[in-house]
Write a protein that holds these residues in place. Sequence first.
Motif, PDB file in Angstrom:
ATOM      1  N   TRP A 248      51.097  38.008 -30.273  1.00  0.00           N
ATOM      2  CA  TRP A 248      51.338  39.374 -29.797  1.00  0.00           C
ATOM      3  C   TRP A 248      52.774  39.460 -29.318  1.00  0.00           C
ATOM      4  O   TRP A 248      53.250  38.596 -28.564  1.00  0.00           O
ATOM      5  N   THR A 249      53.452  40.492 -29.765  1.00  0.00           N
ATOM      6  CA  THR A 249      54.829  40.749 -29.370  1.00  0.00           C
ATOM      7  C   THR A 249      54.887  42.097 -28.677  1.00  0.00           C
ATOM      8  O   THR A 249      54.343  43.096 -29.194  1.00  0.00           O
ATOM      9  N   ALA A 250      55.541  42.142 -27.521  1.00  0.00           N
ATOM     10  CA  ALA A 250      55.605  43.395 -26.766  1.00  0.00           C
ATOM     11  C   ALA A 250      56.391  44.442 -27.546  1.00  0.00           C
ATOM     12  O   ALA A 250      57.559  44.222 -27.874  1.00  0.00           O
ATOM     13  N   PRO A 251      55.783  45.607 -27.845  1.00  0.00           N
ATOM     14  CA  PRO A 251      56.507  46.661 -28.559  1.00  0.00           C
ATOM     15  C   PRO A 251      57.459  47.428 -27.658  1.00  0.00           C
ATOM     16  O   PRO A 251      58.315  48.184 -28.139  1.00  0.00           O
ATOM     17  N   ALA A 252      57.318  47.236 -26.346  1.00  0.00           N
ATOM     18  CA  ALA A 252      58.137  47.894 -25.331  1.00  0.00           C
ATOM     19  C   ALA A 252      58.005  47.059 -24.061  1.00  0.00           C
ATOM     20  O   ALA A 252      57.162  46.150 -23.993  1.00  0.00           O
ATOM     21  N   PRO A 253      58.816  47.304 -23.057  1.00  0.00           N
ATOM     22  CA  PRO A 253      58.632  46.565 -21.800  1.00  0.00           C
ATOM     23  C   PRO A 253      57.193  46.687 -21.317  1.00  0.00           C
ATOM     24  O   PRO A 253      56.589  47.768 -21.369  1.00  0.00           O
ATOM     25  N   ALA A 254      56.626  45.576 -20.883  1.00  0.00           N
ATOM     26  CA  ALA A 254      55.205  45.550 -20.532  1.00  0.00           C
ATOM     27  C   ALA A 254      54.978  44.704 -19.299  1.00  0.00           C
ATOM     28  O   ALA A 254      55.779  43.820 -18.963  1.00  0.00           O
ATOM     29  N   ARG A 255      53.877  44.981 -18.640  1.00  0.00           N
ATOM     30  CA  ARG A 255      53.420  44.153 -17.521  1.00  0.00           C
ATOM     31  C   ARG A 255      52.149  43.433 -17.957  1.00  0.00           C
ATOM     32  O   ARG A 255      51.181  44.072 -18.376  1.00  0.00           O
ATOM     33  N   ILE A 256      52.164  42.116 -17.874  1.00  0.00           N
ATOM     34  CA  ILE A 256      51.081  41.281 -18.381  1.00  0.00           C
ATOM     35  C   ILE A 256      50.429  40.532 -17.226  1.00  0.00           C
ATOM     36  O   ILE A 256      51.111  39.835 -16.458  1.00  0.00           O
ATOM     37  N   ALA A 257      49.122  40.684 -17.118  1.00  0.00           N
ATOM     38  CA  ALA A 257      48.342  39.952 -16.117  1.00  0.00           C
ATOM     39  C   ALA A 257      47.701  38.741 -16.790  1.00  0.00           C
ATOM     40  O   ALA A 257      47.135  38.851 -17.880  1.00  0.00           O
ATOM     41  N   THR A 258      47.807  37.593 -16.135  1.00  0.00           N
ATOM     42  CA  THR A 258      47.127  36.385 -16.603  1.00  0.00           C
ATOM     43  C   THR A 258      45.870  36.190 -15.767  1.00  0.00           C
ATOM     44  O   THR A 258      45.928  36.154 -14.534  1.00  0.00           O
ATOM     45  N   LEU A 259      44.729  36.090 -16.455  1.00  0.00           N
ATOM     46  CA  LEU A 259      43.426  36.015 -15.796  1.00  0.00           C
ATOM     47  C   LEU A 259      42.826  34.629 -15.958  1.00  0.00           C
ATOM     48  O   LEU A 259      43.061  33.939 -16.961  1.00  0.00           O
ATOM     49  N   SER A 260      42.031  34.244 -14.971  1.00  0.00           N
ATOM     50  CA  SER A 260      41.287  32.987 -15.052  1.00  0.00           C
ATOM     51  C   SER A 260      40.059  33.187 -15.922  1.00  0.00           C
ATOM     52  O   SER A 260      39.215  34.037 -15.642  1.00  0.00           O
ATOM     53  N   GLY A 261      39.962  32.391 -16.988  1.00  0.00           N
ATOM     54  CA  GLY A 261      38.841  32.494 -17.920  1.00  0.00           C
ATOM     55  C   GLY A 261      39.318  32.234 -19.328  1.00  0.00           C
ATOM     56  O   GLY A 261      40.429  32.634 -19.701  1.00  0.00           O
ATOM     57  N   GLY A 262      38.505  31.534 -20.109  1.00  0.00           N
ATOM     58  CA  GLY A 262      38.911  31.239 -21.476  1.00  0.00           C
ATOM     59  C   GLY A 262      37.741  30.703 -22.268  1.00  0.00           C
ATOM     60  O   GLY A 262      36.585  30.829 -21.873  1.00  0.00           O
ATOM     61  N   TYR A 263      38.060  30.046 -23.393  1.00  0.00           N
ATOM     62  CA  TYR A 263      36.956  29.587 -24.236  1.00  0.00           C
ATOM     63  C   TYR A 263      36.165  28.462 -23.607  1.00  0.00           C
ATOM     64  O   TYR A 263      35.017  28.221 -23.975  1.00  0.00           O
ATOM     65  N   ALA A 264      36.711  27.780 -22.607  1.00  0.00           N
ATOM     66  CA  ALA A 264      35.918  26.803 -21.851  1.00  0.00           C
ATOM     67  C   ALA A 264      34.835  27.479 -21.028  1.00  0.00           C
ATOM     68  O   ALA A 264      33.885  26.822 -20.588  1.00  0.00           O
ATOM     69  N   ASP A 265      34.970  28.783 -20.836  1.00  0.00           N
ATOM     70  CA  ASP A 265      33.993  29.562 -20.076  1.00  0.00           C
ATOM     71  C   ASP A 265      33.123  30.422 -20.987  1.00  0.00           C
ATOM     72  O   ASP A 265      32.420  31.316 -20.517  1.00  0.00           O
ATOM     73  N   VAL A 297      46.440  39.968 -20.383  1.00  0.00           N
ATOM     74  CA  VAL A 297      45.972  41.352 -20.516  1.00  0.00           C
ATOM     75  C   VAL A 297      47.109  42.304 -20.175  1.00  0.00           C
ATOM     76  O   VAL A 297      47.831  42.108 -19.187  1.00  0.00           O
ATOM     77  N   ASP A 298      47.256  43.342 -20.994  1.00  0.00           N
ATOM     78  CA  ASP A 298      48.292  44.351 -20.769  1.00  0.00           C
ATOM     79  C   ASP A 298      47.817  45.345 -19.711  1.00  0.00           C
ATOM     80  O   ASP A 298      46.857  46.089 -19.919  1.00  0.00           O
ATOM     81  N   VAL A 299      48.498  45.339 -18.548  1.00  0.00           N
ATOM     82  CA  VAL A 299      48.144  46.241 -17.447  1.00  0.00           C
ATOM     83  C   VAL A 299      49.294  47.194 -17.130  1.00  0.00           C
ATOM     84  O   VAL A 299      49.376  47.748 -16.027  1.00  0.00           O
ATOM     85  N   THR A 300      50.171  47.396 -18.114  1.00  0.00           N
ATOM     86  CA  THR A 300      51.356  48.217 -17.902  1.00  0.00           C
ATOM     87  C   THR A 300      51.002  49.608 -17.379  1.00  0.00           C
ATOM     88  O   THR A 300      51.717  50.184 -16.539  1.00  0.00           O
ATOM     89  N   HIS A 301      49.921  50.150 -17.858  1.00  0.00           N
ATOM     90  CA  HIS A 301      49.555  51.537 -17.574  1.00  0.00           C
ATOM     91  C   HIS A 301      48.800  51.707 -16.257  1.00  0.00           C
ATOM     92  O   HIS A 301      48.476  52.833 -15.876  1.00  0.00           O
ATOM     93  N   LEU A 302      48.492  50.612 -15.563  1.00  0.00           N
ATOM     94  CA  LEU A 302      47.773  50.732 -14.294  1.00  0.00           C
ATOM     95  C   LEU A 302      48.739  51.063 -13.165  1.00  0.00           C
ATOM     96  O   LEU A 302      49.852  50.522 -13.102  1.00  0.00           O
ATOM     97  N   PRO A 303      48.316  51.917 -12.228  1.00  0.00           N
ATOM     98  CA  PRO A 303      49.204  52.251 -11.100  1.00  0.00           C
ATOM     99  C   PRO A 303      49.447  51.066 -10.185  1.00  0.00           C
ATOM    100  O   PRO A 303      50.496  50.980  -9.529  1.00  0.00           O
ATOM    101  N   GLU A 304      48.477  50.153 -10.112  1.00  0.00           N
ATOM    102  CA  GLU A 304      48.621  48.921  -9.338  1.00  0.00           C
ATOM    103  C   GLU A 304      47.779  47.850  -9.992  1.00  0.00           C
ATOM    104  O   GLU A 304      46.830  48.127 -10.715  1.00  0.00           O
ATOM    105  N   VAL A 305      48.153  46.614  -9.761  1.00  0.00           N
ATOM    106  CA  VAL A 305      47.453  45.508 -10.403  1.00  0.00           C
ATOM    107  C   VAL A 305      46.195  45.182  -9.600  1.00  0.00           C
ATOM    108  O   VAL A 305      46.273  44.919  -8.393  1.00  0.00           O
TER     109      VAL A 305
END
Length: 348
Positions: A248-265, A297-305
């Motif tokens: 995934w390549t950001a098409p514009a400036p973005a805010r990215i949240a890294t979450l705990s969880g993955g294929y081990a879960d 996860v892209d959270v750019t559009h959220l008013p707060e994280v």
Amino acid sequence: MASGTLTIDLDALASNWRALNRASGAAVQTAATVKAGGYGLGAGLVARTLAEAGARAFFVAIAEEGAAVREALGPGPAIYVYGGHMPGDADLLAAADLVPMLNSIEQVTRQFETMPDAPFGLQLDSGMNRLGMEAAEWQAVAPLALPRRPRLIMSHLASSDVPNDPMNREQLAAFSAMVEGCGVPCSLAATGGTLLGAAYHFDMTRPGIGLYGGRPFAEARPVVRLSLPVIQVRDVAEGEIVGYSGTWTAPAPARIATLSGGYADGILRSLSNRTTLWHDDIPCPLVGRVSMDLLTVDVTHLPEVPAALDLIGPHQGIDDLADQAGTIGYEILTALGGRYARQVLGGA
């Protein structure tokens, strides 16, 4: 910190059993299939809840699962083992008072030689070509087995989630012919068969996935919710990549949240760049690959994280995730790992 919070609604679980019990009809016993650790939610927790709702018979895959359910329930309820009587099972079957569903002449012989006075059931193959005795085997075994009064004779439908599939009627006819006049309680229907109607119910239904909120029981109440905590947030410039292999390549400036969880879960890697997480009613796309322990996860559009985002919840159930991953809700549920903090709602 746990990988996330898995919330289990026991009132919804019980409600789903009651609804399928009503669909089964007053003259039919409604059992509950609790194999695979109660479809990933905890066999003891699930079995106790369903017993309180009224279930008096339970099905598991193997004897070890049956022993765990017996420990949770105590004496009384019947516990059937789909896998039958495997080599070395005799002591465990006896100690936990389990009923093996014998699938072959070999298993019938093993049962009668090692546990001649113990309860047992029989499984017939009505066309699925998986477990159970075919018609010729059954014809040979029936004169030996029926005088010993098996608890149950069962078979399994291959396509009950597709109501108009002609295989359903073919299997119904085959099973009916095999058990005609046997004088033993019979069972053909799991969740899908229960919904096909009274002709498929016989003496017992044994729903599984519908209890846990999955298809084909469209009216089921959701049983699980999965929330994943945000570990870190970063700003990504236009043209920067996110995650392994830069999928995934950001098409514009973005805010990215890294979450705990993955294929081990149990969050399937095939959901990479396909699924959505939710902050209340706001969708947030998963961007980049699902890794072993992390999601981005892209959270750019959220008013707060937010502190956490929902992967499974009011806007996205187990079957929605399954559709995105190219699988079924069963796999989504049973893949859920052991690193989640578990929160239980409802129940006694």
